[in-house]
Design an enzyme around this catalytic site. Structure first.
Site, PDB file in Angstrom:
ATOM      1  N   HIS A  65      29.650  19.278   0.897  1.00 53.69           N
ATOM      2  CA  HIS A  65      29.012  20.137  -0.096  1.00 53.69           C
ATOM      3  C   HIS A  65      29.131  21.625   0.252  1.00 53.69           C
ATOM      4  O   HIS A  65      29.667  22.413  -0.524  1.00 53.69           O
ATOM      5  CB  HIS A  65      27.522  19.777  -0.233  1.00 53.69           C
ATOM      6  N   SER A 531      19.960  14.899  -9.438  1.00 52.61           N
ATOM      7  CA  SER A 531      20.251  14.808  -8.017  1.00 52.61           C
ATOM      8  C   SER A 531      19.074  14.232  -7.234  1.00 52.61           C
ATOM      9  O   SER A 531      17.918  14.340  -7.636  1.00 52.61           O
ATOM     10  CB  SER A 531      20.584  16.202  -7.496  1.00 52.61           C
TER      11      SER A 531
END
Length: 639
Positions: A65, A531
């Site tokens: 990420h 998320s």
């Protein structure tokens, strides 16, 4: 009466409880995964519980990420995670090795096993016949330590597939059709199980595209059977010994069922700003496109990018379009390079990005102002791309490639040639960027961005809470705790990242919350969708949020609120939301007793004579967690 596939795996991993719908169960977790946007906190929590070594069959820490190193923060976090993985006994996938879900599918996922990941798209591994679920990092830390994972027994929805996909129609169109049918709330409390003769026509990477975006349905997980296609994939990955055939019994019973004839599907596209806002691509043919992004954990497999390279070979990207491509793993990238397809992509004018999440989480490649971006990703929430006024569409790699060539949203069936990608007999295997578990005496490296973990206070018996924010339906974790290159590097620094809570909705939220010291927010349905980022609970807790009162919650976020000592309440009468506004003060008394009984209880509004009734739907275990001030406190007390 036979068992469906979900029941078979749940029952073989059951630690406590029974499999009646709605009852809380505890299951054993075989594997875990974390990524660097959530993993730093997970390993800090693992360490805070005084645990010394992971107890799972396999735990993997991925870097995928926060790879944009514009400052020291991300690099420091990576060093922390590498040293923590070595010390605590986890595998470590280095930066550049690939996106966690793609790499895990390639190298670790096993049919019939359970996987818990601190990322909402962990169900990607369901394409392998694995029961894979997303959760908050604290739940994953507990599982790494050998603890059970708790969840309500899900309903099981069978998707019966028949027929075969037509040319130019792909697996992405299957899940977009299901999203159009069920909506982003249609999978809440359910596991989506795929079956029927159409299943055999789909490869494991295609199945994983579908299970990946099951997260957008709000589903607990999605799963395919383990069959000849599974065996074919595992053997090509050099892991044939991991194959186990798994399927539902012929007389299995399901709670719900929908049927899809694959031969009737057409290329589809999700319009802004929700993955379920789906229409046929052909309806939008006059829409000009400024950017195309191909990749993400949804559509970055070897098959996906080979199809794109075939479409683009010998052609040029439209001069008004910026095309960026992110291979899902180093394996995919090296195979494209070795067979010449990477050159075809580059010759077309495509820009090659790292094998990371990148633009999908707003980490670079933000579209032009008011631009149209067609992406093969899984989410198109407002502002997630990094450009607040951009219009982001979600589509298959075939549709995206067609858009890149024409400069408009384009039905790929209008292109001349079709794509035929042969499934490789052998993938290129090189695990040199996956470091095995190391020495338990490895010193842990901590940069200045890694701050101590905030601990929630124990629940007070009486609370006077001002309403500091009122929200509508489908509030996402992106709304609560935004992503992007400015904010993501602060994931290991809660005091710093807390300044951005609800920043896009109310830039003054953090200062208001700190001024009040304790507060409540009220919201509509499906609060916390999207998320699994536990920072959307942890940072508000740090700011003094004690209660969220909503019409309904998304599964993972509700669990995260409980884990961090924030009480999730729902209205007995949903219309009461209309009566509440910022500035009002809600008075709660005898709260500790109230959450230990199942009955609804009253909350007084501004000392008015007519209270509103609320309920908590907590299990006995969850009530104890809240009384202790969160799961970390509760776990430490029980050790």
């Amino acid at each position: 009466m036979g068992k469906n596939l979900t029941q078979k795996i749940l029952s073989s991993h059951l630690v406590s409880g029974d499999l009646n719908n709605g009852n809380e169960i505890a299951i054993r977790i075989d594997q875990t995964l974390t990524q660097d946007a959530t993993g730093t906190m997970a390993y800090l929590q693992f360490e805070a519980m005084n645990l010394s070594r992971v107890q799972t069959e396999c735990s993997v820490s991925y870097i995928d990420h926060n790879t944009l190193q514009s400052g020291f923060e991300n690099a420091d976090d990576h060093a922390f995670l590498q040293s923590a993985a070595a010390r605590f006994g986890a595998y470590f996938s280095r930066p550049g090795n690939g996106i966690c879900h793609q790499v895990h599918l390639e190298r670790f996922a096993k049919p019939g096993k359970t996987l818990l990941g601190s990322d909402s798209h962990t169900p990607t591994a369901g394409g392998m016949g694995m029961l894979a679920m997303g959760a908050g990092g604290l739940d994953v830390a507990v599982a790494m330590g050998g603890g059970a994972f708790y969840l309500p027994t899900p309903k099981v929805l069978r998707v019966w597939l028949t027929g075969q996909l037509s040319q130019w129609v792909s697996a992405k169109d299957i899940i977009l059709e299901i999203l159009r049918t069920l909506t982003v709330k249609g999978g809440v409390g359910k596991i989506i199980e795929y079956a029927g003769p159409g299943v055999q026509t789909l490869t494991v990477p295609e199945r994983s595209t579908i299970t990946n975006m099951g997260a957008e349905l709000g589903a607990t997980s999605s799963i395919f059977p383990s069959d000849e296609q599974t065996q074919r994939f595992l053997e090509a990955q050099g892991r044939g010994e991991d194959y186990v055939p798994l399927a539902a019994d012929s007389d299995a019973v399901y709670d719900e069922e929908i049927k899809i004839d694959l031969s009737l599907l057409v290329p589809l596209i999700a319009q802004p700003h929700s993955p379920d806002n789906v229409v046929p691509v052909s309806e939008l043919s006059s829409t000009a496109v400024q950017q195309v992004a191909i990749g993400s954990c949804t559509n970055s497999s070897y098959q996906d990018l080979m199809r794109v390279s075939q479409i683009l070979k010998g052609k040029r990207v439209h001069p008004n379009v910026s095309l960026v491509i992110s291979p899902g793993s180093r394996q995919v990238l090296s195979m494209l390079a070795s067979n010449g397809s990477l050159t075809d992509l580059l010759d077309s004018g495509a820009r090659l990005l790292e094998s990371t999440c990148g633009p999908c989480i707003g980490m670079g490649q933000s579209p032009v102002s008011k631009g149209v971006s067609v992406r093969t990703f899984n989410r198109n929430f407002l502002g997630r791309s990094g450009t607040q006024d951009a219009s982001v569409f979600l589509a298959s790699p075939e549709v995206a490639a067609a858009c890149a060539l024409t400069g408009f949203i384009t039905d790929p069936r209008t292109l001349e040639q079709s794509t035929m990608v042969e499934f490789p007999k052998q993938f290129r295997i090189d695990d040199s960027m996956i470091l095995p578990p190391g020495d338990p005496d490895t010193p842990i490296r901590r940069g200045p961005n890694i701050q101590p973990l905030p601990i929630a206070p124990a629940l007070n018996d009486s609370l006077d809470l001002p309403v500091i924010l009122k929200l509508g339906n489908n509030i996402t974790t992106d709304d609560i705790m935004p992503a992007g290159s400015k904010i993501l590097p602060l994931r290991s620094n809660i005091p710093a990242i807390a300044e951005f809570v609800f920043h896009k909705i109310d830039p003054d939220f953090a200062s208001k919350a700190k001024a009040q010291k304790q507060s409540i927010i009220v919201a509509g349905h499906n609060y916390g969708q999207g998320s699994s980022r536990e920072h959307a609970a942890l940072a508000p807790m740090y700011l003094g949020l004690r209660v969220v009162l909503a019409q309904s919650f998304a599964r993972i976020h509700r669990a995260n609120l409980i884990n961090f000592g924030i009480l999730p309440l729902t209205f007995v009468d949903e219309k009461d939301l209309d009566c509440l506004n910022p500035g009002m003060v809600l008075h709660i008394t005898d709260l500790r007793q109230a959450i230990q009984t199942p009955e609804p209880f009253a909350i007084t509004v501004d000392n008015a004579s007519n209270p509103i009734m609320v309920k908590h739907d907590l299990t006995e275990r969850q009530a104890k967690i809240l009384l202790a001030g969160g799961l970390l406190n509760s776990t430490k007390q029980s050790v």
